[in-house]
Design an enzyme around this catalytic site. Structure first.
Site, short mmCIF file in Angstrom:
data_model
loop_
_atom_site.label_atom_id
_atom_site.label_comp_id
_atom_site.label_asym_id
_atom_site.label_seq_id
_atom_site.Cartn_x
_atom_site.Cartn_y
_atom_site.Cartn_z
CG ASP A 240 -2.07 0.92 1.15
OD1 ASP A 240 -2.16 1.68 0.16
OD2 ASP A 240 -2.92 0.91 2.07
CB CYS B 170 -6.17 2.71 -1.72
SG CYS B 170 -5.03 3.70 -0.77
CG HIS C 142 -9.53 1.02 1.07
ND1 HIS C 142 -8.48 1.91 0.99
CD2 HIS C 142 -10.61 1.77 1.46
CE1 HIS C 142 -8.89 3.11 1.32
NE2 HIS C 142 -10.17 3.06 1.60
CA CA Z 1 -2.66 3.02 -1.54
#
Ligand code: CA
Length: 528
Positions: free
Chosen positions: A72, A114, A171
């Site tokens: 990430d 993301c 996410h």
């Molecule tokens: Ca990210």
């Protein structure tokens, strides 16, 4: 004159299959159907790779495993193999080793943030099409389930007989219907949001306005339960670890690593092929060092400690594949979900490009990419051929013998032959870059052409204080081999020959939305 041509191409929407239009001799991609992104055929490498894969399957008795290592917010330049490592206070010997013994992809592209990248990687479809155009935030109520009409690679590989799991950060929706175990994964062990969504309730120095206000904290608790969650397909997720202290938050990647090791062991024992997305919570802000890594990076900084922790976990998982005897039957792909987050300051990564996370300058979207598969990918390869993380969808599903859906537009292309042939060339013609629903730029060959640009008056404030503006008469054009930092546009001066090519590619691309339109989930800003 030529820019009028651009406008006209967009307005007309150049034909989908190109039947009515002569093929541009500069463009190698060919359309195979109206629902698939045209790809460069590279028939020679395709034939040799199919033969080698058949031989491997005959030897192992099953389809190959797929392990995606998704970091990430890691910057392109963080790993040593990409210029960082020891030079910037965080050596990455394990990542460097798989880069050296596999294929280093210098032009791998993610989406600028993301959620969009994760959606693209799992569906093969651009965020504008799935509607997952920006990160979802804690407690946010999305109007329409993003997964109502989408199909994940995990679901398709599950249908093809794979064991599938997501370990780590999701996410992609917190509602029960949107969780990984409801959209195709056999197993899930991880967190639903980005790390900062958890640390904001725990880090008093950074979030005092929230933490020292009892009503606000009570309201936040109603919206989300901070925990590592575990789930099996179709079941309700349960709490595996309460995240009620920064010390616990600091250890979650160790938990994800242990879970992935166990999953690999169980799949190997069951003699079944697996698809595992190992999705680190690292190195997204706010980084708190795990106890075994605290102060251990030469930089002795929490971000750098997180980088060396990621590297140590890569080493662990590579060892696990070897110990279970499946390393030579596993495609490993290492990458990051967007560029380094410059807004996070020293809690963000490094890249030699302009801009950062949130923009479509190279710094926002160009990420490290490594494909590693002992015996199938020749060591020491490097390529600047285009690889969009969307392509992992097609590549994974087809490697696993699954069937790609043909009732929707798939923006990914199959890159199996690029990754596996000894001198494989990319099957992708261009990378289309977006900010939310706006096409901002395109990478074609070594050129980057912007139609909209991010302007950042406060240096490094890419997400928090930038504006997105349309370029003037000429698109802004950079030859990335001569001007990798995108500093001085050559506009129309040296790229007149290329502009009609790009106009044609973008025109065709925009025309796909007529039949396969953008989806609106309610993530757009309320004021446009
Ligand atoms: Ca990210």
């Amino acid at each position: 004159m030529r820019f009028q041509l651009f406008a006209a191409a967009l307005a007309l929407g150049l034909g989908l299959g190109g039947a009515a239009h002569a093929q541009d001799p500069f463009i190698a991609a060919r359309a195979v159907s109206e629902t698939f992104e045209p790809a460069r055929p590279n028939a020679d490498q395709q034939a040799s790779v199919v033969k080698r894969l058949k031989a491997l399957e005959a030897r192992t008795g099953r389809k190959p495993n797929i392990l995606i290592l998704l970091v990430d917010d890691m910057g392109w330049g963080d790993p040593g193999a990409f210029g960082g490592g020891t030079a910037i206070g965080a050596p990455t010997p394990a990542i460097d080793r798989i880069a050296r013994e596999g294929l280093k992809l210098t032009s791998t592209y993610a989406q600028p943030t993301c959620t969009p990248t994760r959606a693209a990687l799992m569906t093969g479809r651009l965020p504008a099409r799935t509607g997952l155009t920006r990160p979802t935030l804690t407690g946010e109520r999305v109007l329409v389930s993003p997964w109502a009409n989408e199909k994940t690679a995990a679901a398709l590989l599950g249908e093809a007989g794979y064991m599938t799991a997501l370990s780590g950060k999701w996410h992609l929706g917190e509602a029960e219907s949107d969780q990984p175990q409801q959209v195709g994964y056999d197993e899930y062990f991880g967190i639903f949001s980005a790390l900062a969504e958890y640390t904001q309730a725990l880090d008093e120095r950074r979030y005092p306005e929230l933490i020292f206000n009892a009503e606000r904290m009570a309201a936040l608790r109603q919206l989300s339960h901070p925990a590592v969650m575990a789930a099996r397909k179709g079941e309700k997720a349960t709490v595996a670890t309460e995240l009620d202290s920064l010390e616990k938050v600091a250890e979650i990647d160790q938990q994800f690593a242990a879970y992935s090791e166990d999953f690999i062991h169980r799949a190997a024992k069951a003699r079944k092929p697996f698809y595992l997305v190992h999705s680190f919570s690292r190195v997204h802000n706010d980084n708190f060092s795990a106890k075994d890594f605290k102060g251990k990076s030469p930089a002795a900084n929490p971000y750098k400690d997180a980088v060396i922790e990621v590297d140590a976990i890569v080493e662990r998982l590579m060892k696990k594949l070897k110990d279970e005897g499946v390393a030579d039957n596993t495609l490993v792909f290492f990458t990051s979900d967007n560029g380094a987050n410059e807004d996070a300051g020293s809690d963000g990564g490094f890249q030699p490009w302009r801009g950062g996370k949130g923009t479509t300058w190279e710094g926002g979207v160009r990420v490290p990419g490594i494909a590693y598969w002992p015996g199938m990918i020749k060591g020491g390869r490097e390529s600047d051929g285009l690889f969009d993380l969307l392509d992992l969808f097609n590549t994974s599903v087809l490697l696993g013998g699954g069937k790609l859906p043909d009732d929707r537009y798939i923006d990914g292309v199959d890159q199996t032959s690029f990754l596996l042939a000894d001198n494989g060339r990319s099957n992708r013609e261009a990378v289309f870059m977006y900010s939310e629903r706006s096409l901002t730029a395109i990478r074609w060959e070594e050129f980057k052409i912007h139609f909209k640009v991010f302007q950042t008056p406060v240096p490094g404030s890419n997400i928090d204080e930038s504006t997105l503006v349309s370029t003037g008469l000429s698109p802004w054009v950079y030859n990335l081999y001569l001007d990798p930092k995108e500093q001085k546009s050559v506009g129309h001066r040296t790229f007149e020959w290329g502009l009609p090519r790009v106009v044609g590619l973008v025109g065709r691309h925009m025309a796909t939305y007529r039949k396969y339109p953008m989806k609106e989930l309610g993530l757009a800003k309320p004021v446009q």
